[in-house]
Structure formats: C-alpha cells, structure tokens
Motif scaffolding. Structure first.
Motif: not given
Length: 507
Positions: A248-254, A268-273
């Motif tokens: 969100x806004x360039x920061x990983x939601x941890x 942004x959503x990063x799907x697992x490979x």
C-alpha cells in the motif's frame, strides 16, 4: 455480534422526507452499508427502494381486513388519512414480494465496490403492521442475504431497519439469518446517525490477471460449459489471491495497523510464483483445449473508521473476485434466451462463433474452433458523499444504458455527469476469453486413414534419422583437427630430415 449501527445522516434524512411526503402506507427496500465484525459495528450508507415488479405492482403493501373492504364499498375511503387508518388496524400486516426484493438486491450487489454490501432490508410501515409481519420480514431478510452474498461471507448477520410514521422514529434490529427463525433471530441494536461517508478511506488497485483453465473431454467432465469452467477457475484463483503479498502506497503491509493518512491509497498485489494446479495430472488424452481468462480489473475499496488496514486489503481482493464473477454472470444472463440456437451452432464444426451469447452456455467439448469473447468493462460512477459505485457495459453499449440502469436499480434521478465517470479499464485492457485447441489434431482425416503399423514405422524411421545426424556431425568435428595435426607433424619431420644443418645453425 453487531450492537451499534451508525447511519449516514444526510442520506437517511432524505429517505425519510421522501417517503413521508409520498403518502404511501408501506415501502420496502434494501440497505447498503457494511457490517464490520472486527469492531462489532454496522454502518449504513443509503437506503434504496425496491422498484415495482414487471407487472407494475409495488414490492410491499398493507393487507386489508374484511372491515376495511366493507368500508371501501361504502365509499369511506378518504385518501391519505384513510390509508394510514387502514395500516393502523390491529389486523393489518405487510405483504412483501420477497423474491422480487431479493432479485433487486442481487443486481445492486454487482454495482457495489469493496467495503460496500447489501447488508439488509428496510421497511416503511406503521408499528402495528411491522409487529404483525415479523416472520415475513425475517424471511425477506434471509432471501436477500442469500441473493446478495459476498464472495467470502462468513457472517450470518443482517440488518432490519424500520422507519415508523406512527409514531415517527427509526429502529434497527440485528437479524440472524440461520436455518429457522427463533426468539433470538431479531435482536434490537443501538441505532444513531452521523457522518459516515465523509470518514471513509479510499483504496484503489489495478489488477492484471491471466487465468488458464483446461477443457476436458466430455466423458471425463460434466462441467465443460464456459460458465462452469470459469466459475471453478475463479474459485481456485481466490486461493492464490488470498496468499498474495500486499503493498500500500509503496510499503509492504506487515502488521495489522489502522490507516492514518488521507487521500487515495494505491494497492499492489504480489501473487506467489507457483505452478498452475489446474493442469496437474493432465495429459493430451484428457484435455481438448485451454480457456484463457485474462485482462485487467479496476478495484476500489472503502475502509470505515477504526477498521485495520488489513480489512481494506481483504475488501480489495473480495472486490476483484466479485467483479470477475459479476462479468461472468452478466454474460450468462444474456445468453439464457439463446440456449437453443447456441447448442445447434456448437455441434456444427464450421459454425462461426464470435459473440458472448453464442458460447456462454455452450459445451466447449463440442466446439472445434478457436474463439474470442470480450467481457463487459467496469465503469465507475459518482454516487453519494464522494463515493463511487460501478456498472458494466458491453462494447456496443453507451452511457445511456448506464443511466437507465442507475435510475431503475439505484433510484438515481439526476442525470449523470459524463466527465466524472472513471473508465480505468480501456478497450485495450478489457477482459477476454480465448479458447486454444492445441491438443486437437490439425488434420483428422489424414490421421484416421493411416494404419497404426505405418504410423509406428514412420515414427521409428524419424527417430533413427534424428539419432544419426548428431553422430555424423560429432565425428566430422573430431576428424578435422586430427588430420590437420598429422599433416603438420609430417611436414615438420620432412623438413628436419632434409636439412639437419639448417636446424643446428638456428640453434
């Protein structure tokens, strides 16, 4: 369990004034809002009246007792005052077309973005009519909950809002839509009004997807229709989307933290490979072709006050899946009327199939030609309080269709400002379906006429020729350097023997 519900004061006051001035004795509609289990709070954004059915009849009215009918025959009806008198009769009750209300809720749920849902039913009626119709109202709320269920909905709570004109007041009940109605199915909850829409946080995500699904042979699968294949594929894709990393806004939601900044937040959503599980244990004998469901989806979500930021991400993911399912549902609904012609077209291998109506319900195992299907694109329309809703337009449809849908389903009477409509999904990134028949033999007549022994002999000879070529090439590459080396050695020996003195002088 939701114990407090906050309604948008501006919108609800407009609804109250509208129904009070109309003079009608009863009205039913759906409640748009959000039920947040993380903070045990409900939010109401707006109330949308259910339009008349196809026959022009209202979705809700007051039943009349025998005494009321006899009074009408004597000419005692006196307009609005008599209507209210009838609705205040001890025997008066509500008659509700619950199926029509549920259908209205189903269609409206397609137009809502992430964080907005059809969360219940409202009714405008007298206290007596409301109390005499408790069971019918609960059944209506339950049908609405089933028709407008979200993609991943684990809540069995819905809201029932009663606007009473005798006396004039608002009440809200939390409905448990279980299998049967019990004494605890309708619980009163605290209802108050405030500024809800102005406090919402907005999140946006442009999601690119490419879902590839196999088309099995008819004897191995009974779900080879386009609708079933894509529905199952979206359900499987939901599992991958759930495990995606969130930025969100360039920061990983941890961590689970509240959202403190204002403005539009980009997600942004990063799907697992990972390998596509849908093609595991599949062979050429099992699969006839491939369906590729690909494109871009513009997703929005609204976060209520005090909700964690993880809820916004969950709403974004749910909105993406709901959007994909809604487009598929639109295609399927429009293809219902052409089922007969579709089946005949599918059995003809030379039939030209290019429209969504001709293949939405077609058994793809009968299809022998590649085809492309353009899905509706999502457009965003300004709604209330700075929030947006959406609708889906086919390539041939204009904004006039959009305006008609909003007027009928959302009771938006004001004309749409075309300049404020957001078309993030352009034609270049619209959703498409592509069928690839890679496993189908290109020339069936030739392959069928050849005998098995001939095929095997041709295959063996081809393999032998292919195996000889690399051996010849390797032998040739080795012999040349050896010949060159031998010639050089012989030439040197010959020169040494012929003139040994020249060698000594050089030394």
């Amino acid at each position: 369990m939701v114990k407090t519900v906050v309604g948008e004061e501006t919108q609800l006051k407009l609804v109250e004034d509208r129904v009070f001035q109309s003079g009608i004795s009863a009205q039913v509609g759906i409640v748009i809002g959000k039920i947040s289990s993380s903070i045990d709070r409900g939010f109401v954004f707006d109330l949308i009246p259910t339009p008349p059915n196809d026959g022009g009849q209202p979705a809700c009215y007051i039943s009349e007792s025998k005494d009321d009918n006899s009074n009408k025959k004597k000419g005692s009806a006196k307009g609005k005052s008599q209507t209210q008198l009838d609705s205040s009769s001890p025997t008066s009750s509500l008659v509700i077309d619950s199926d029509w209300v549920a259908e209205h809720a189903r269609q409206v749920s397609r137009m809502l973005l992430g964080g907005m849902h059809v969360v219940g039913v409202y009714v405008w009626a007298s206290e007596i009519s409301f109390k005499n119709s408790t069971l019918k109202l609960w059944q209506t709320v339950k049908e609405v909950a089933q028709a407008a269920a979200s993609f991943e909905n684990g809540l069995d709570e819905r809201l029932l809002i009663h606007i009473s004109y005798s006396p004039r007041r608002w009440t809200c009940r939390n409905c448990s839509v279980g299998s049967t109605m019990t004494s605890n199915s309708l619980r009163p909850c605290d209802f108050k009004m405030g500024r809800v829409l102005a406090s919402l946080q907005t999140f946006r995500c442009m999601y690119n997807f490419d879902i590839r699904l196999p088309i099995y042979r008819e004897n191995l699968s009974k779900a080879n229709t386009l609708t079933n294949i894509l529905h199952n594929g979206i359900s499987r894709h939901a599992k991958e989307l759930k495990s995606a990393k969130d930025i969100i806004d360039g920061n990983l939601v941890v961590q689970d933290q509240p959202c403190t900044s204002d403005g539009l937040h980009e997600v942004e959503l990063l799907l697992p490979f990972m390998k596509d599980a849908s093609f595991e244990a599949c062979s050429q004998k099992e699969v006839l072709g491939v369906v590729a469901y690909q494109g871009s989806a513009c997703s929005y979500a609204y976060l209520s006050p005090r909700e964690p930021i993880s809820q916004a991400v969950a709403d974004i993911k749910a909105d993406i899946l709901t959007s994909l399912k809604s487009r598929l549902a639109i295609i399927s609904d429009e293809g219902e009327e052409d089922m007969d012609s579709t089946a005949e077209a599918g059995r003809d291998s030379n039939a030209e199939i290019s429209t969504e109506k001709s293949i939405s319900k077609l058994d793809l195992s009968l299809l022998r030609k590649s085809c492309i299907l353009t899905f509706p694109r999502r457009v965003l329309v300004p709604w209330v309080g700075g929030a947006f809703i959406c609708d889906y337009l086919q390539p041939s449809e204009t904004f006039q269709v959009l305006e008609d849908n909003l007027k009928e389903l959302m009771s938006m009477e004001a004309p749409i400002d075309v300049s404020k409509i957001i078309e993030a999904e352009t034609e270049a990134t619209s959703l498409k379906i592509k069928s690839f028949w890679d496993a189908v033999i290109s020339n069936p007549s030739t392959s069928q006429s050849a005998s098995p022994s001939k095929k095997n002999s041709q295959k063996d000879s081809t393999q032998k020729e292919a195996s000889r070529e690399p051996v010849k090439s390797t032998t040739f590459n080795i012999v040349i350097p050896i010949i060159v080396l031998l010639v050089a050695m012989l030439l040197g020996f010959f020169l040494f023997v012929r003139d040994p003195k020249a060698h000594s002088r050089v030394v």
